[in-house]
Design an enzyme around this catalytic site. Sequence first.
Site, PDB file in Angstrom:
ATOM      1  N   LYS A   1      -7.608   1.433  -3.347  1.00 29.20           N
ATOM      2  CA  LYS A   1      -7.490   1.509  -1.315  1.00 29.20           C
ATOM      3  C   LYS A   1      -7.677   2.397  -0.604  1.00 29.20           C
ATOM      4  O   LYS A   1      -8.085   2.539   0.624  1.00 29.20           O
ATOM      5  CB  LYS A   1      -6.010   0.877  -1.614  1.00 29.20           C
ATOM      6  CG  LYS A   1      -5.378   0.686  -1.049  1.00 29.20           C
ATOM      7  CD  LYS A   1      -5.563  -1.129   0.218  1.00 29.20           C
ATOM      8  CE  LYS A   1      -4.699  -0.913   1.570  1.00 29.20           C
ATOM      9  NZ  LYS A   1      -4.838  -2.298   2.333  1.00 29.20           N
TER      10      LYS A   1
ATOM     11  N   THR B   1       0.528  -0.940  -0.180  1.00 29.01           N
ATOM     12  CA  THR B   1      -0.198  -0.328   0.048  1.00 29.01           C
ATOM     13  C   THR B   1       1.468   1.453  -0.288  1.00 29.01           C
ATOM     14  O   THR B   1       1.554   1.364   0.757  1.00 29.01           O
ATOM     15  CB  THR B   1      -1.528  -0.105   1.261  1.00 29.01           C
ATOM     16  OG1 THR B   1      -1.433  -0.297   1.334  1.00 29.01           O
ATOM     17  CG2 THR B   1      -1.466   1.280   1.189  1.00 29.01           C
TER      18      THR B   1
ATOM     19  N   LYS C   1      -1.459   5.037   8.662  1.00 27.31           N
ATOM     20  CA  LYS C   1      -0.165   5.104   7.453  1.00 27.31           C
ATOM     21  C   LYS C   1      -1.417   5.593   6.114  1.00 27.31           C
ATOM     22  O   LYS C   1      -0.848   6.076   5.498  1.00 27.31           O
ATOM     23  CB  LYS C   1       0.043   3.757   6.901  1.00 27.31           C
ATOM     24  CG  LYS C   1       0.676   3.604   5.501  1.00 27.31           C
ATOM     25  CD  LYS C   1       1.382   2.673   4.995  1.00 27.31           C
ATOM     26  CE  LYS C   1       1.845   2.616   3.665  1.00 27.31           C
ATOM     27  NZ  LYS C   1       2.417   0.866   3.219  1.00 27.31           N
TER      28      LYS C   1
HETATM   29  P1  NAD Z   1       6.300  -5.818   7.228  1.00 27.15           P
HETATM   30  O1  NAD Z   1       6.861  -5.062   7.940  1.00 27.15           O
HETATM   31  O2  NAD Z   1       5.372  -7.171   8.039  1.00 27.15           O
HETATM   32  O3  NAD Z   1       6.263  -6.335   5.733  1.00 27.15           O
HETATM   33  C1  NAD Z   1       7.564  -6.113   5.435  1.00 27.15           C
HETATM   34  C2  NAD Z   1       8.100  -6.746   4.963  1.00 27.15           C
HETATM   35  O4  NAD Z   1       9.488  -5.779   3.883  1.00 27.15           O
HETATM   36  C3  NAD Z   1       9.431  -6.333   6.589  1.00 27.15           C
HETATM   37  O5  NAD Z   1      10.062  -8.016   6.637  1.00 27.15           O
HETATM   38  C4  NAD Z   1      10.756  -5.575   5.762  1.00 27.15           C
HETATM   39  O6  NAD Z   1      12.157  -6.104   6.252  1.00 27.15           O
HETATM   40  C5  NAD Z   1      11.078  -6.372   3.908  1.00 27.15           C
HETATM   41  N1  NAD Z   1      11.744  -5.504   3.416  1.00 27.15           N
HETATM   42  C6  NAD Z   1      12.432  -4.199   3.507  1.00 27.15           C
HETATM   43  N2  NAD Z   1      12.976  -3.546   2.461  1.00 27.15           N
HETATM   44  C7  NAD Z   1      12.838  -3.908   1.769  1.00 27.15           C
HETATM   45  C8  NAD Z   1      13.903  -4.834   0.459  1.00 27.15           C
HETATM   46  N3  NAD Z   1      14.098  -3.224   0.384  1.00 27.15           N
HETATM   47  N4  NAD Z   1      13.800  -5.794   0.174  1.00 27.15           N
HETATM   48  C9  NAD Z   1      12.907  -6.823   0.561  1.00 27.15           C
HETATM   49  N5  NAD Z   1      12.494  -6.508   1.192  1.00 27.15           N
HETATM   50  C10 NAD Z   1      12.155  -5.404   2.613  1.00 27.15           C
HETATM   51  O7  NAD Z   1       4.556  -5.559   6.118  1.00 27.15           O
HETATM   52  P2  NAD Z   1       3.079  -5.973   6.197  1.00 27.15           P
HETATM   53  O8  NAD Z   1       2.106  -6.183   7.221  1.00 27.15           O
HETATM   54  O9  NAD Z   1       4.211  -7.174   5.869  1.00 27.15           O
HETATM   55  O10 NAD Z   1       2.965  -4.707   5.533  1.00 27.15           O
HETATM   56  C11 NAD Z   1       3.734  -4.597   4.170  1.00 27.15           C
HETATM   57  C12 NAD Z   1       2.181  -4.112   2.851  1.00 27.15           C
HETATM   58  O11 NAD Z   1       1.180  -4.177   2.834  1.00 27.15           O
HETATM   59  C13 NAD Z   1       2.505  -2.740   3.665  1.00 27.15           C
HETATM   60  O12 NAD Z   1       2.404  -1.572   2.073  1.00 27.15           O
HETATM   61  C14 NAD Z   1       1.407  -2.741   4.423  1.00 27.15           C
HETATM   62  O13 NAD Z   1       0.880  -1.091   4.473  1.00 27.15           O
HETATM   63  C15 NAD Z   1       0.435  -3.274   3.476  1.00 27.15           C
HETATM   64  N6  NAD Z   1      -0.748  -4.366   3.812  1.00 27.15           N
HETATM   65  C16 NAD Z   1      -0.776  -4.559   5.265  1.00 27.15           C
HETATM   66  C17 NAD Z   1      -1.824  -5.075   5.979  1.00 27.15           C
HETATM   67  C18 NAD Z   1      -1.386  -5.909   7.551  1.00 27.15           C
HETATM   68  O14 NAD Z   1      -2.730  -6.291   7.799  1.00 27.15           O
HETATM   69  N7  NAD Z   1      -0.636  -6.118   7.796  1.00 27.15           N
HETATM   70  C19 NAD Z   1      -2.972  -5.338   4.912  1.00 27.15           C
HETATM   71  C20 NAD Z   1      -3.277  -4.878   3.740  1.00 27.15           C
HETATM   72  C21 NAD Z   1      -2.187  -3.945   3.248  1.00 27.15           C
END
Ligand code: NAD
Length: 294
Positions: A167, A92, A242
């Site tokens: 979204k 997102t 966010k």
């Molecule tokens: P998270 O922080 O658990 O996962 C993100 C991952 O990206 C981390 O493990 C981090 O180490 C990794 N990362 C950072 N830089 C990187 C790089 N250069 N290369 C590879 N990996 C890298 O976050 P999440 O909850 O998995 O959310 C991910 C996305 O999904 C966000 O944009 C969030 O807004 C969106 N989202 C999350 C949810 C939810 O419920 N968690 C729901 C809908 C959307």
Amino acid sequence: MTIAFLGLGNMGGPMAANLVKAGERVVGYDPVPAAREVATSNGIVGAGSIAAAVTGADVVITMLPSGAHVLECYREVVPVVAPGALFLDCSTIDVADARDAAALAVKAGHHAVDAPVSGGVVGAEAATLTFMIGGPEAAVQRAEPILQAMGARLVPCGDSGAGQAAKICNNMILGISMIAVSEAFALGQSLGLSDQALFDVASTASGQCWALTTNCPVPGPVPTSPANRDYAGGFASGLMLKDLRLAQSAADAGDVPAALGRKAAELYGVFVQEDGPGRDFSAIVTSLRGDRND
Ligand code: NAD
């Protein structure tokens, strides 16, 4: 087909695992070693760097925290992958960042789709996510079978950035409506009305909405709502903040007043400072009612 999956966190980890379950070869990278370990235990081939993960990939999926991460990643990956690859960003992020990322990929002869999700970690694990999809038709068609392995519903929304736009607009409605419902419970309480009575009326009258009837912010009326488990699980307040801020920056860029969206972002900003980012966003009712006792 080889899929490179960058970002194996709370969402990306289980999404990548579902691609493996669907029979795809997935090479994954995350800078956090624990995330890579979980991924490899789920059949994902672990890579030690972004470059190693994307070499030879036909599809590059990103599931990263922010637009800055996605753009940084695309700048590194786009020149390394053979032209004609499909870039699929499921994070997102800001609409403008999504369009810039897609343009970077397309300029180098790749195809790009933005496909942010709703459904949370539970949906990521169960492969029941909803994908809101933006991109040219041919790229979207190529993305669809891959997204189907991770989700239950695909909604094409238009050209590049349209998935992100859908979204953040949806989540702006959600943030505002959760505050509206919570304020109604606060007012009802001060007028001596029980939560159940207010629910019984509003849930079958013109006040009904998802924030009330599914994710009811007070314990009792909807036994499955996070309020009944001290707001554990669900959609974290920090993620709501966010998304409201992303909506705000898009509204500012487009000169759209979105006064309630702005206020919602402000109230969630205060709430996340008080309560932390982790509990379900419906916990804002505790602050709006002044009944926080933890
Ligand atoms: P998270 O922080 O658990 O996962 C993100 C991952 O990206 C981390 O493990 C981090 O180490 C990794 N990362 C950072 N830089 C990187 C790089 N250069 N290369 C590879 N990996 C890298 O976050 P999440 O909850 O998995 O959310 C991910 C996305 O999904 C966000 O944009 C969030 O807004 C969106 N989202 C999350 C949810 C939810 O419920 N968690 C729901 C809908 C959307």
